[in-house]
Design a protein around this motif. Structure first.
Motif, PDB file in Angstrom:
ATOM      1  N   GLY A  40       8.516 -23.928 -34.429  1.00 38.61           N
ATOM      2  CA  GLY A  40       8.625 -22.787 -35.317  1.00 38.61           C
ATOM      3  C   GLY A  40       7.766 -22.920 -36.558  1.00 38.61           C
ATOM      4  O   GLY A  40       7.121 -21.960 -36.993  1.00 38.61           O
ATOM      5  N   PHE A  41       7.698 -24.103 -37.129  1.00 48.54           N
ATOM      6  CA  PHE A  41       6.881 -24.311 -38.329  1.00 48.54           C
ATOM      7  C   PHE A  41       5.382 -24.315 -38.030  1.00 48.54           C
ATOM      8  O   PHE A  41       4.574 -24.347 -38.968  1.00 48.54           O
ATOM      9  N   MET A  42       5.011 -24.279 -36.777  1.00 50.94           N
ATOM     10  CA  MET A  42       3.587 -24.187 -36.411  1.00 50.94           C
ATOM     11  C   MET A  42       3.132 -22.736 -36.217  1.00 50.94           C
ATOM     12  O   MET A  42       2.030 -22.485 -35.763  1.00 50.94           O
ATOM     13  N   GLY A  43       3.986 -21.755 -36.581  1.00 53.26           N
ATOM     14  CA  GLY A  43       3.646 -20.343 -36.414  1.00 53.26           C
ATOM     15  C   GLY A  43       2.534 -19.905 -37.350  1.00 53.26           C
ATOM     16  O   GLY A  43       2.278 -20.504 -38.400  1.00 53.26           O
ATOM     17  N   GLY A  44       1.855 -18.796 -36.958  1.00 54.70           N
ATOM     18  CA  GLY A  44       0.749 -18.274 -37.741  1.00 54.70           C
ATOM     19  C   GLY A  44       1.178 -17.142 -38.650  1.00 54.70           C
ATOM     20  O   GLY A  44       2.364 -16.946 -38.930  1.00 54.70           O
ATOM     21  N   SER A  45       0.188 -16.380 -39.141  1.00 58.89           N
ATOM     22  CA  SER A  45       0.435 -15.274 -40.050  1.00 58.89           C
ATOM     23  C   SER A  45       0.407 -13.954 -39.286  1.00 58.89           C
ATOM     24  O   SER A  45       0.159 -13.914 -38.082  1.00 58.89           O
ATOM     25  N   GLY A  46       0.682 -12.887 -40.005  1.00 61.20           N
ATOM     26  CA  GLY A  46       0.706 -11.580 -39.370  1.00 61.20           C
ATOM     27  C   GLY A  46       2.078 -11.256 -38.811  1.00 61.20           C
ATOM     28  O   GLY A  46       3.027 -12.058 -38.868  1.00 61.20           O
ATOM     29  N   VAL A  47       2.177 -10.064 -38.242  1.00 55.98           N
ATOM     30  CA  VAL A  47       3.460  -9.598 -37.721  1.00 55.98           C
ATOM     31  C   VAL A  47       3.888 -10.439 -36.528  1.00 55.98           C
ATOM     32  O   VAL A  47       5.031 -10.925 -36.463  1.00 55.98           O
ATOM     33  N   TYR A  48       2.990 -10.626 -35.590  1.00 57.18           N
ATOM     34  CA  TYR A  48       3.351 -11.390 -34.398  1.00 57.18           C
ATOM     35  C   TYR A  48       3.510 -12.870 -34.713  1.00 57.18           C
ATOM     36  O   TYR A  48       4.302 -13.572 -34.055  1.00 57.18           O
ATOM     37  N   GLY A  49       2.782 -13.371 -35.722  1.00 55.32           N
ATOM     38  CA  GLY A  49       3.006 -14.750 -36.159  1.00 55.32           C
ATOM     39  C   GLY A  49       4.387 -14.932 -36.762  1.00 55.32           C
ATOM     40  O   GLY A  49       5.037 -15.966 -36.555  1.00 55.32           O
ATOM     41  N   CYS A  50       4.865 -13.918 -37.493  1.00 52.56           N
ATOM     42  CA  CYS A  50       6.224 -13.982 -38.041  1.00 52.56           C
ATOM     43  C   CYS A  50       7.272 -13.914 -36.941  1.00 52.56           C
ATOM     44  O   CYS A  50       8.321 -14.572 -37.025  1.00 52.56           O
ATOM     45  N   PHE A  51       6.984 -13.116 -35.910  1.00 55.05           N
ATOM     46  CA  PHE A  51       7.899 -13.094 -34.773  1.00 55.05           C
ATOM     47  C   PHE A  51       8.008 -14.480 -34.142  1.00 55.05           C
ATOM     48  O   PHE A  51       9.110 -14.941 -33.812  1.00 55.05           O
ATOM     49  N   TYR A  52       6.883 -15.122 -33.966  1.00 55.35           N
ATOM     50  CA  TYR A  52       6.879 -16.479 -33.398  1.00 55.35           C
ATOM     51  C   TYR A  52       7.638 -17.444 -34.298  1.00 55.35           C
ATOM     52  O   TYR A  52       8.481 -18.243 -33.828  1.00 55.35           O
ATOM     53  N   LEU A  53       7.363 -17.393 -35.600  1.00 56.10           N
ATOM     54  CA  LEU A  53       7.956 -18.333 -36.549  1.00 56.10           C
ATOM     55  C   LEU A  53       9.478 -18.205 -36.589  1.00 56.10           C
ATOM     56  O   LEU A  53      10.218 -19.184 -36.335  1.00 56.10           O
ATOM     57  N   PHE A  54       9.960 -16.991 -36.874  1.00 58.37           N
ATOM     58  CA  PHE A  54      11.409 -16.823 -37.032  1.00 58.37           C
ATOM     59  C   PHE A  54      12.151 -16.873 -35.697  1.00 58.37           C
ATOM     60  O   PHE A  54      13.343 -17.198 -35.673  1.00 58.37           O
ATOM     61  N   GLY A  55      11.459 -16.580 -34.620  1.00 55.92           N
ATOM     62  CA  GLY A  55      12.101 -16.710 -33.317  1.00 55.92           C
ATOM     63  C   GLY A  55      12.442 -18.157 -32.979  1.00 55.92           C
ATOM     64  O   GLY A  55      13.579 -18.484 -32.586  1.00 55.92           O
ATOM     65  N   PHE A  56      11.466 -19.049 -33.164  1.00 56.50           N
ATOM     66  CA  PHE A  56      11.716 -20.459 -32.876  1.00 56.50           C
ATOM     67  C   PHE A  56      12.658 -21.088 -33.918  1.00 56.50           C
ATOM     68  O   PHE A  56      13.506 -21.926 -33.571  1.00 56.50           O
ATOM     69  N   LEU A  57      12.530 -20.701 -35.183  1.00 51.72           N
ATOM     70  CA  LEU A  57      13.416 -21.264 -36.201  1.00 51.72           C
ATOM     71  C   LEU A  57      14.865 -20.839 -35.972  1.00 51.72           C
ATOM     72  O   LEU A  57      15.798 -21.661 -36.101  1.00 51.72           O
ATOM     73  N   GLY A  58      15.083 -19.585 -35.649  1.00 52.71           N
ATOM     74  CA  GLY A  58      16.447 -19.134 -35.383  1.00 52.71           C
ATOM     75  C   GLY A  58      17.068 -19.841 -34.195  1.00 52.71           C
ATOM     76  O   GLY A  58      18.243 -20.257 -34.235  1.00 52.71           O
ATOM     77  N   THR A  59      16.271 -20.045 -33.140  1.00 53.50           N
ATOM     78  CA  THR A  59      16.802 -20.758 -31.970  1.00 53.50           C
ATOM     79  C   THR A  59      17.088 -22.226 -32.301  1.00 53.50           C
ATOM     80  O   THR A  59      18.090 -22.806 -31.847  1.00 53.50           O
ATOM     81  N   GLY A  60      16.199 -22.840 -33.098  1.00 52.85           N
ATOM     82  CA  GLY A  60      16.411 -24.237 -33.490  1.00 52.85           C
ATOM     83  C   GLY A  60      17.668 -24.411 -34.330  1.00 52.85           C
ATOM     84  O   GLY A  60      18.450 -25.366 -34.114  1.00 52.85           O
ATOM     85  N   TYR A  61      17.893 -23.508 -35.305  1.00 55.83           N
ATOM     86  CA  TYR A  61      19.102 -23.622 -36.136  1.00 55.83           C
ATOM     87  C   TYR A  61      20.361 -23.336 -35.328  1.00 55.83           C
ATOM     88  O   TYR A  61      21.434 -23.878 -35.609  1.00 55.83           O
ATOM     89  N   LEU A  62      20.250 -22.491 -34.313  1.00 54.58           N
ATOM     90  CA  LEU A  62      21.402 -22.265 -33.443  1.00 54.58           C
ATOM     91  C   LEU A  62      21.761 -23.533 -32.669  1.00 54.58           C
ATOM     92  O   LEU A  62      22.959 -23.865 -32.495  1.00 54.58           O
ATOM     93  N   CYS A  63      20.738 -24.244 -32.236  1.00 57.36           N
ATOM     94  CA  CYS A  63      21.007 -25.531 -31.580  1.00 57.36           C
ATOM     95  C   CYS A  63      21.613 -26.547 -32.570  1.00 57.36           C
ATOM     96  O   CYS A  63      22.458 -27.393 -32.189  1.00 57.36           O
ATOM     97  N   CYS A  64      21.215 -26.468 -33.853  1.00 60.74           N
ATOM     98  CA  CYS A  64      21.814 -27.351 -34.857  1.00 60.74           C
ATOM     99  C   CYS A  64      23.298 -27.036 -35.055  1.00 60.74           C
ATOM    100  O   CYS A  64      24.123 -27.942 -35.295  1.00 60.74           O
TER     101      CYS A  64
END
Length: 365
Positions: A40-64
């Protein structure tokens, strides 16, 4: 400073050190959460980069959350992981809302890619134009008229999206209107914003057509407020009118094999039907002019005339014979002009004493 340094040292070193490390490792959920956070922290910028970033971060915190609840058994781990996962989900919902708000209907999306994107028109400016027409798409059935000559008022500006429209005047075909061309650009430019008028041509749909339309008053207000949009419409309308004039010029070339100057006052004189005064009588007079009368036969002459001996020719007069009076000839048919060479056609037109596009009565445009 020494007191502050001693306080920090006590906070760092007063904690008891780890006597022994745990031999059992954390479960698979913890390692999965760590990998997801890393991606998740390797995500890029832009709209689709934000989708990538928050998608992986949300899934990671759910696993936490799952790891803290089942393995670590720590309430603080569960609460913080729930809070961070909720923040990521809310951010994703905000991104979805923004994308849904920025999405245009299919027809307007295709119009933007075809007409405005090559001109690098900003999307916010294009949205202002679309908002002015209320995002409505109108349709025309086959042989349905969009405007009637001398009846339909000029109260809007329309752009054809699909289909083909036929333009005619007094029953005479002028040209076609194809997709992504304005349907009434000459009428729009011919009127002052505060003036009123009616169409001088008839527009008929040859196929099923769809178009968008801007109300005249609303569009004038938008052009007065937005200078960039005003310049954009000025360029688009100017190009559209020039395309219509060139279409008329191509029709003339196909009919007369002549290239006329599109800046001259009127093309209708050449495109329109023959003059109404060229009736049967004038055609008969033209036939008499073109076919001179045959000389009478010797048998038809009187006897006295036949027996008259030939006399010497009269002396030549010093004055030349008077030229015959100028006879008005009707305009030849288009098929006759098309069969001739351009030079012959041009010489015949110029022999009448007027320019090719200088009609006696110029119709209103």
């Amino acid at each position: 400073m020494s007191n502050n340094g001693s306080a920090v040292g006590q906070l760092l070193w007063s904690r008891p050190l780890c006597v022994g490390w745990r031999r059992d490792q954390e479960g698979a959920v913890y390692h999965l959460a760590t990998c997801l956070l890393l991606l998740g922290f390797m995500g890029g910028s832009g709209v689709y980069g934000c989708f990538y970033l928050f998608g992986f971060l949300g899934t990671g915190y759910l696993c936490c959350v799952l790891w803290g609840w089942f393995d670590a058994c720590g309430l603080d781990i569960v609460l913080w992981s729930v809070l961070l996962a909720t923040a990521c989900v809310l951010q994703l919902a905000h991104l979805v809302y923004r994308l849904r708000e920025d999405t245009l209907p299919e027809e307007f999306e295709l119009l933007y890619k075809t007409l405005c994107l090559p001109l690098q028109v900003p999307l916010p400016a294009y949205k202002e134009i679309v908002r002015c027409c209320e995002e409505q798409v109108f349709t025309l059935a086959t042989e349905q008229t969009y405007a009637v000559e001398g009846e339909t008022p000029i109260d809007r500006l329309s752009l054809l999206l699909s289909g083909r429209v036929r333009v005619s005047q007094d029953g005479q075909f002028l040209h076609y209107i194809f997709p992504y061309q304005f349907m009434d650009s000459p009428e729009w430019e011919s009127l002052h914003p505060s003036a009123e008028g009616v169409f001088q041509v008839t527009l008929t749909a040859e196929t099923e057509c769809s178009y968008i339309s801007w109300p005249r008053k609303s569009l004038h207000l938008l052009l007065a407020k937005e200078r960039y949009i005003s310049r954009l419409f000025s360029a688009l309308l100017g190009y559209d009118i020039s395309e219509k004039l060139y279409a008329l010029n191509d029709k003339l070339f196909a009919k007369f094999r002549l290239r006329f100057d599109i800046r001259l006052p009127s093309l209708y004189h050449v495109l329109g039907p023959a003059a109404p005064d060229a009736g049967p009588e004038s055609q008969k007079d033209d036939k008499d002019v073109r076919e001179p009368a045959a000389p009478p036969s010797p048998q038809a002459l009187p006897t006295s005339v036949q027996q008259t001996p030939p006399s010497s020719p009269p002396p030549a007069s010093t004055n030349p014979p008077a030229p015959p009076p100028w006879v008005r000839m009707s305009r030849p048919d288009s098929s006759v002009l098309a069969s001739r060479t351009p030079l012959q056609s041009y010489s015949q037109v110029m022999s009448r004493g007027r320019a090719p596009l200088a009609p006696t009565l110029t119709p209103e445009l």
